[in-house]
Motif scaffolding. Structure first.
Motif, PDB file in Angstrom:
ATOM      1  N   CYS A  21     -21.638 -34.035 -21.894  1.00 49.89           N
ATOM      2  CA  CYS A  21     -20.450 -34.133 -21.044  1.00 49.89           C
ATOM      3  C   CYS A  21     -19.611 -32.884 -21.271  1.00 49.89           C
ATOM      4  N   LEU A  22     -19.475 -32.054 -20.248  1.00 46.17           N
ATOM      5  CA  LEU A  22     -18.735 -30.802 -20.337  1.00 46.17           C
ATOM      6  C   LEU A  22     -17.308 -30.942 -19.832  1.00 46.17           C
ATOM      7  N   SER A  23     -16.895 -32.158 -19.524  1.00 46.17           N
ATOM      8  CA  SER A  23     -15.520 -32.442 -19.090  1.00 46.17           C
ATOM      9  C   SER A  23     -14.867 -33.377 -20.104  1.00 46.17           C
ATOM     10  N   PRO A  24     -13.544 -33.288 -20.255  1.00 50.82           N
ATOM     11  CA  PRO A  24     -12.860 -34.195 -21.189  1.00 50.82           C
ATOM     12  C   PRO A  24     -12.914 -35.637 -20.689  1.00 50.82           C
ATOM     13  N   ILE A  25     -13.285 -36.532 -21.575  1.00 47.46           N
ATOM     14  CA  ILE A  25     -13.346 -37.948 -21.209  1.00 47.46           C
ATOM     15  C   ILE A  25     -12.716 -38.779 -22.312  1.00 47.46           C
ATOM     16  N   GLN A  26     -12.275 -39.959 -21.917  1.00 48.93           N
ATOM     17  CA  GLN A  26     -11.720 -40.904 -22.890  1.00 48.93           C
ATOM     18  C   GLN A  26     -12.057 -42.311 -22.422  1.00 48.93           C
TER      19      GLN A  26
ATOM     20  N   VAL B  42     -22.994 -34.547 -17.479  1.00 46.68           N
ATOM     21  CA  VAL B  42     -21.737 -34.488 -16.739  1.00 46.68           C
ATOM     22  C   VAL B  42     -21.245 -33.052 -16.807  1.00 46.68           C
ATOM     23  N   ASP B  43     -21.101 -32.420 -15.656  1.00 45.03           N
ATOM     24  CA  ASP B  43     -20.725 -31.016 -15.609  1.00 45.03           C
ATOM     25  C   ASP B  43     -19.218 -30.840 -15.819  1.00 45.03           C
ATOM     26  N   GLN B  44     -18.762 -29.611 -15.688  1.00 43.97           N
ATOM     27  CA  GLN B  44     -17.349 -29.303 -15.861  1.00 43.97           C
ATOM     28  C   GLN B  44     -16.523 -29.778 -14.664  1.00 43.97           C
ATOM     29  N   GLN B  45     -15.211 -29.862 -14.879  1.00 51.85           N
ATOM     30  CA  GLN B  45     -14.242 -30.186 -13.813  1.00 51.85           C
ATOM     31  C   GLN B  45     -14.528 -31.535 -13.161  1.00 51.85           C
ATOM     32  N   VAL B  46     -14.913 -32.485 -13.985  1.00 49.26           N
ATOM     33  CA  VAL B  46     -15.165 -33.850 -13.511  1.00 49.26           C
ATOM     34  C   VAL B  46     -14.067 -34.758 -14.051  1.00 49.26           C
ATOM     35  N   VAL B  47     -13.587 -35.650 -13.215  1.00 47.36           N
ATOM     36  CA  VAL B  47     -12.565 -36.629 -13.611  1.00 47.36           C
ATOM     37  C   VAL B  47     -13.212 -38.007 -13.642  1.00 47.36           C
ATOM     38  N   ILE B  48     -13.150 -38.654 -14.807  1.00 46.56           N
ATOM     39  CA  ILE B  48     -13.778 -39.963 -14.971  1.00 46.56           C
ATOM     40  C   ILE B  48     -12.749 -40.937 -15.530  1.00 46.56           C
ATOM     41  N   GLY B  49     -12.598 -42.055 -14.850  1.00 45.19           N
ATOM     42  CA  GLY B  49     -11.649 -43.067 -15.308  1.00 45.19           C
ATOM     43  C   GLY B  49     -12.166 -43.817 -16.520  1.00 45.19           C
ATOM     44  N   PRO B  50     -11.276 -44.337 -17.338  1.00 45.50           N
ATOM     45  CA  PRO B  50     -11.684 -45.087 -18.538  1.00 45.50           C
ATOM     46  C   PRO B  50     -12.433 -46.370 -18.168  1.00 45.50           C
ATOM     47  N   GLY B  51     -13.257 -46.815 -19.122  1.00 47.77           N
ATOM     48  CA  GLY B  51     -14.025 -48.034 -18.910  1.00 47.77           C
ATOM     49  C   GLY B  51     -15.276 -47.821 -18.086  1.00 47.77           C
ATOM     50  N   THR B  52     -15.610 -46.579 -17.807  1.00 42.44           N
ATOM     51  CA  THR B  52     -16.770 -46.266 -16.971  1.00 42.44           C
ATOM     52  C   THR B  52     -18.038 -46.163 -17.820  1.00 42.44           C
ATOM     53  N   LEU B  53     -19.150 -46.619 -17.273  1.00 45.52           N
ATOM     54  CA  LEU B  53     -20.467 -46.477 -17.888  1.00 45.52           C
ATOM     55  C   LEU B  53     -21.290 -45.514 -17.044  1.00 45.52           C
TER      56      LEU B  53
ATOM     57  N   GLU C 161     -15.287 -37.140  -8.876  1.00 47.20           N
ATOM     58  CA  GLU C 161     -14.303 -38.080  -9.397  1.00 47.20           C
ATOM     59  C   GLU C 161     -14.942 -39.464  -9.479  1.00 47.20           C
ATOM     60  N   ILE C 162     -14.786 -40.102 -10.624  1.00 43.53           N
ATOM     61  CA  ILE C 162     -15.330 -41.438 -10.816  1.00 43.53           C
ATOM     62  C   ILE C 162     -14.195 -42.366 -11.220  1.00 43.53           C
ATOM     63  N   ALA C 163     -14.027 -43.424 -10.475  1.00 44.76           N
ATOM     64  CA  ALA C 163     -12.911 -44.345 -10.695  1.00 44.76           C
ATOM     65  C   ALA C 163     -13.095 -45.127 -11.997  1.00 44.76           C
TER      66      ALA C 163
END
Length: 295
Positions: free
Chosen positions: A238-243, A253-264, A275-277
């Protein structure tokens, strides 16, 4: 050495993704496939390469201009798509500059294929064409006997791998306008003019979603080597910050990706700008940019 990459196709097997991006620009571990191929050809000693264009040509031209490539490129624009045979006929001025040209389908990733040996074997046979083939490749529609391709589009012994070598004289056997190269090969095969070069090298046609994902699986599990790959310590990249995001099996997961918490995310490739909700479940798929992926 010189090569030609066939890059004009519509990529219908990869719809709907190819409506916005040509398949030759699909990212492989974050790098457009065409640029990856050109860089690898350059390292292997190829001095120039031709590329035919039709579908979304401006995207390909833009990618080439932005790249730092030293290999000489010649572009052949097709107002109407000329298919594989017409593409070679349209690039005759390039193909006739040397004794032989390596032709590579734009949706092919090749591993440790020895191109020097391939060319040596091509010249030794004196054939117009040498097709790189595999035995039991999954779509055995070539009949190979004693090193020659004797029939095509049959229930055969080998699978064509999307890489071949052609001699300039092949151009004389191609009809004007659009044509399917296999139709020409079917006429040439009975005369013993098609050689088969059997290989065990890793070669992947990533022209479907399933094969594109399989290629990433193989790369991330180190089943095949990529010279310019990032320092991947795990198949979960994962090259994007996730939490609060769970990654399973293998994932890129490439750069500049937005992923919402609780995602699998599992066994998937997520492109830049996606963008992933929150609480989404993403499995065995490609997530392109400009798409909010809902749970």
């Amino acid at each position: 050495m010189q090569a030609m990459v066939l890059a004009a196709g519509f990529g219908t097997r990869l719809l709907p993704y190819t409506r916005a991006i040509p398949k030759v620009l699909f990212p492989i571990l974050g790098k457009p496939a065409l640029l990856l191929t050109l860089e690898r050809l350059e390292r292997l000693g190829f001095r120039r390469v031709a590329i035919n264009l039709h579908h979304l040509p401006e995207r390909i031209v833009s990618a080439l201009k932005a790249a730092d490539l030293k290999i000489e490129t010649s572009l052949f624009f097709e107002k109407e798509i000329l298919l594989t045979g017409g593409a070679l006929k349209g690039a005759a001025t390039f193909l006739c500059q040397e004794e032989a040209t390596v032709i590579i389908n734009g949706d092919i990733f090749f591993g440790d294929l020895d191109f020097n040996h391939l060319l040596k074997e091509h010249f030794a046979t004196g054939c117009l064409v040498t097709m790189v083939v595999k035995r039991g490749g999954g779509n055995d529609n070539l009949l190979v006997e004693r090193g020659k391709v004797r029939a095509l589009r049959v229930q055969g012994t080998h699978t064509f791998c999307g890489i071949q070598v052609i001699s300039p004289k092949l151009i004389d056997h191609l009809p004007p306008g659009p044509s399917d190269l296999i139709d020409t090969y079917q006429r040439l095969a009975p005369d013993g003019l098609l050689a088969a070069y059997e290989t065990k090298a890793y070669i992947c046609d990533f022209g479907t979603r399933e094969s594109y994902l399989k290629l990433h699986e193989d790369l991330l599990y180190r089943r095949v080597h990529l010279e310019t790959e990032p320092n991947l310590a795990t198949p979960l990249v994962c090259l994007s910050p996730i939490q609060g995001v769970e990654l399973r099996d293998w994932t890129f997961v490439d750069q500049q990706v937005v992923i919402g918490p609780g995602t699998l995310i599992r066994r998937s490739v997520v492109w830049p700008g996606a963008e992933i909700a929150p609480r989404a479940k993403v499995e065995e798929t490609i997530v392109p940019p400009s798409l909010i992926f809902m749970p």
